[in-house]
Enzyme design. Structure first.
Site, PDB file in Angstrom:
ATOM      1  CB  THR A   1      -2.023   3.876  -8.685  1.00  0.00           C
ATOM      2  OG1 THR A   1      -1.813   5.302  -8.628  1.00  0.00           O
ATOM      3  CG2 THR A   1      -3.320   3.582  -9.402  1.00  0.00           C
ATOM      4  CG  ASP A   2       3.872   3.558  -5.609  1.00  0.00           C
ATOM      5  OD1 ASP A   2       3.919   4.747  -5.229  1.00  0.00           O
ATOM      6  OD2 ASP A   2       4.674   2.697  -5.225  1.00  0.00           O
ATOM      7  CB  CYS A   3       3.792   8.332  -7.119  1.00  0.00           C
ATOM      8  SG  CYS A   3       4.031   9.937  -7.875  1.00  0.00           S
TER       9      CYS A   3
END
Length: 769
Positions: free
Chosen positions: A293-295
């Site tokens: 995922t992105d942060c």
């Protein structure tokens, strides 16, 4: 134990190791804490591992660490508190050794770092940002840069990078435009493939190889109003034909890790999209790597998208969709076990994610060679060779937009030159976002470059900033005008800034994105989280240029910025305009090289620049059903995609297609003669576009399908060839399959998307007799 046998396959070793792991150990492999929070630096340059990290390790392990060596205002790692290249490698080795020796199965950590235009560690080479790199139209040069980035990063022991960015820019008001190669999917794909090849090398376990992670999957550059992470509105055909193309090409090139995007498409968050992550990525494309995922993206499912009721629901949706690792959040750590216990996910689903992570660790050679090389890190990071490469990239990325009556190049015999503007001598303003702190004197500014080029002793080059980026004050005008009045020519460097070093309290502590502030000390007007409603110069910059124009001296405007600038007054009144983007640490030298003619500019735009912001979207591959013109203006860009001037001139002639009649799976050779008709050596970007004259779905008027950068001496002619086959002619049909239809095609070859020669190609189904 098979997993320790280096002679066995990665699949076999991962399978054996997975069978030995507890549930907590499996969950630990999907967790990625912030790396810079895992240590404290001691006065002698050594580190002390924090108790928090030791506790995380004891609870089941840590699969990955994000940004252990990252330094910037978000991490609060400075030149004083950060680590030198050698210290960084030693620190990573110490943390890796502790993790291996203090876990039951000795599983190494995967260290992931940001390397969009250079590793974000102290001392690493700062290359130009991707929008500048795209403007080189030179993927082979970029491949060399990616190899250099991999060498610098892997020498310290990090084995993964969260790049390249493969987003296609639709609206340049978006603050992350600077992180992208441009607006065209074919061009983005070409640079994406070069990045994968350069970063990953011939094999992932090579000492100079780095696991690439193309991002952001998908359509992140197509958000509503150019606002970061906002909704995306597009149909599946357009999604496949434009935004998914670069990712498909990256997977075909060997990408083994993918990062999802924050946005949703038609109401479905990318982080939990079975269609994207399973149907397309794994089933259709055969991707067998892992997805991260992105942060902070999982938290958005509960508070943002609101598609999950709570944390358990969010992590269950993500795992079921195909997410394998959470970037630097606490959702997996806090909720995966309870989601498993409650039956929202199965142990097999958990095991599938863990197996993919483990397999990549084996492929990267982490179980067999988990450590960096401090001595090599000290040698290769920021080396002279890499500085030279950074300068070469900056040179090729500069675009000459205007050159009235041959104003440029300037003579080095010039008596005096005034260097003016907020970006003339502000080092951080030319580096872009995702950049580490820099020691004084390491960055060559425009002022530095011009002084060096002229061998100035302080008498010939006059300097005054004149204004700031976002401040309306005209207090500095008088000094700037005084300097300029003494000079024979004026170079004014204006534009934007993505420098996070200015401003307090302007960082989102979860994602690292900047937060818009009105503080006078913040000049940041671009970068992640900094989207704009307009594209004009901010503050007092335009009035400063206008006052300088009144002096009647040759006026050269140098734009240093992360997104296009729309200033009609400057287009009309400046004698010359250079678009330098964020040119990196050697940018000042590169700009001077172009200003004085040591380098003939060869950069070409990869993003259309509108006449006014109300024209947006203005990308060149608009569909034919574009409606009627505006009351105030037409649909044409001020500077079209592919545009760029040179100090010489080029003539295109003799466009030929052989044969001019082919079947849907046939091939034709397109050739064109290009001649340097000027008196200087120069490089030209020859561009191939295809126009499908009639099809079963509405198509763009033209699409880029090839380009070549060639170098010609005065009077020299080169025949440039392109192959046109199924890949250049196909499009995504109504059933989302890639098809070629019978019909007439125009083949367009020229210097940009608005200036070309045309030839006709006929495609007919070949029937057996």
């Amino acid at each position: 134990m098979d997993y320790k046998n280096e002679l066995l396959s990665a699949d076999r070793r991962a399978e054996d190791l997975l069978g030995r792991m507890t549930i907590d150990e499996k969950i630990g492999q999907l967790i990625q804490p912030f790396g810079w929070k895992c240590y404290e630096k001691n006065e002698d340059g050594s580190i002390t591992i924090t108790e928090t990290f030791k506790e995380h390790l004891a609870q089941g392990g840590v699969g990955s660490l994000y940004g252990l060596l990252r330094a910037d205002p978000w991490t609060e790692v400075t030149l004083e508190t950060g680590l030198t290249p050698e210290e960084g490698a030693k620190a990573l080795n110490e943390i890796q050794r502790y993790a291996i020796e203090n876990s039951r199965l000795g599983i190494p950590i995967l260290f992931g770092e940001e390397c969009s235009h250079g590793h974000m560690s102290i001392g690493s080479t700062v290359f130009p940002t991707p929008i500048s790199i795209g403007s080189t139209w030179n993927p082979s040069l970029y491949r060399r840069m990616c190899q250099a980035v991999a060498i610098e990063t892997r020498s310290q022991g990090a084995a993964a990078t969260y790049s390249p960015v493969l987003d296609v820019v639709r609206d340049p008001r978006w603050g992350r435009t600077e992180e992208c190669y441009g607006e065209d999917p074919y061009l983005v794909a070409e640079f994406g493939v070069a990045a994968i090849e350069g970063l990953q090398g011939e094999r992932l376990d090579g000492k100079d190889s780095l696991l690439a992670t193309p991002k952001h999957f998908a359509a992140y550059g197509s958000s509503e109003g150019g606002r970061n992470a906002k909704a995306v509105h597009m149909g599946p055909r357009e999604l496949h034909e434009v935004d998914l193309l670069p990712f498909r090409k990256a997977v075909e090139a060997g990408a083994r890790s993918i990062m999802t995007a924050y946005n949703e498409i038609d109401g479905v968050p990318c982080t939990t999209s079975n269609y994207l992550l399973q149907d397309i990525l794994r089933d259709a494309w055969g991707f067998d790597g892992f997805v991260i995922t992105d942060c902070g993206a999982l938290g958005m499912l509960v508070n943002g998208h609101n598609t999950a009721q709570d944390g358990e629901d969010a992590v269950a949706q993500a795992i079921k969709a195909g997410i394998d690792m959470e970037m630097s959040g606490d959702m997996f750590r806090n909720h995966l076990r309870s989601a498993l216990d409650s039956g929202q996910i199965t142990e097999d689903e958990l095991g599938n994610a863990v197996a993919r992570v483990l397999k990549l660790k084996f492929e990267l050679g982490l179980f067999d060679r988990p450590y960096g090389d401090p001595a090599r890190a000290a040698e290769v990071i920021g080396s002279e060779e890499h500085r030279g490469l950074a300068r070469e990239l900056a040179q090729e990325g500069i675009v000459l937009l205007k050159n009235e009556q041959g104003t440029l190049p300037l003579s080095k015999d010039i008596r005096k030159i005034a260097v003016i503007g907020p970006n003339a001598n502000t080092a951080y303003n030319q580096l872009g976002d995702y950049t580490s702190p820099q020691p004084q004197g390491r960055i060559a500014t425009v002022l530095d470059g011009i002084r060096c080029a002229l061998g100035d002793d302080g008498e010939r080059v006059l300097y005054a900033p004149g204004s700031r980026i976002r401040d309306d004050s005209a207090e500095g005008f008088s000094k700037a005008l005084a300097c300029a009045s003494e000079a024979d020519a004026i170079v004014i460097a204006v534009g934007g800034s993505s420098a996070r070093d200015f401003g307090e309290g302007s960082i989102d502590l979860l994602t690292g994105a900047s937060v818009v502030t009105d503080h006078a000390w913040s000049d940041m007007e671009c970068g992640e989280g900094i989207d704009r409603a307009s594209l004009n110069l901010l503050g007092a910059q335009l009035p400063l240029v206008q006052e300088l124009r009144k002096l009647g001296k040759p006026l050269i405007v140098v734009y240093i910025n992360g997104r296009p600038i729309v200033e009609p007054w400057i287009i009309e009144h400046a004698d010359a305009i250079l678009e330098a983007w964020y040119p990196g640490q050697e940018g000042g030298h590169a700009i001077a090289d172009v200003l004085f003619g040591d380098i003939n500019p060869s950069g070409r735009l990869t993003i259309s620049i509108p006449k006014m912001v109300g024209q947006l979207p203005v990308y060149y591959y608009h569909r034919r059903t574009r409606g009627k013109r505006y009351l105030e203006t037409d649909f044409h860009a001020e500077y079209p995609f592919g545009f760029g001037l040179s100090y010489t001139t080029f003539k295109y002639d003799q466009l030929r297609i052989e044969p001019a009649f082919i079947g849907p799976d046939g091939r034709a050779l397109v050739t064109v003669d290009v001649t340097n008709t000027g008196d200087r050596n120069g490089s030209e970007v020859v561009q191939l576009y295809i126009s499908d004259l009639a099809s079963t779905v509405t198509r763009p008027e033209k699409v880029l399908k090839g380009f070549r950068k060639i170098h010609l001496a005065p009077g020299e002619t080169q025949t440039v060839s392109f192959e046109v086959s199924r890949e250049q002619l196909e499009f995504v049909g109504p059933d989302l399959s890639r098809i070629v239809e019978d019909g007439e095609f125009n083949v367009l070859v020229g210097p940009n998307s608005a200036d070309y020669l045309t030839a006709r190609l006929t495609v007919r189904t070949e029937r057996k007799s």
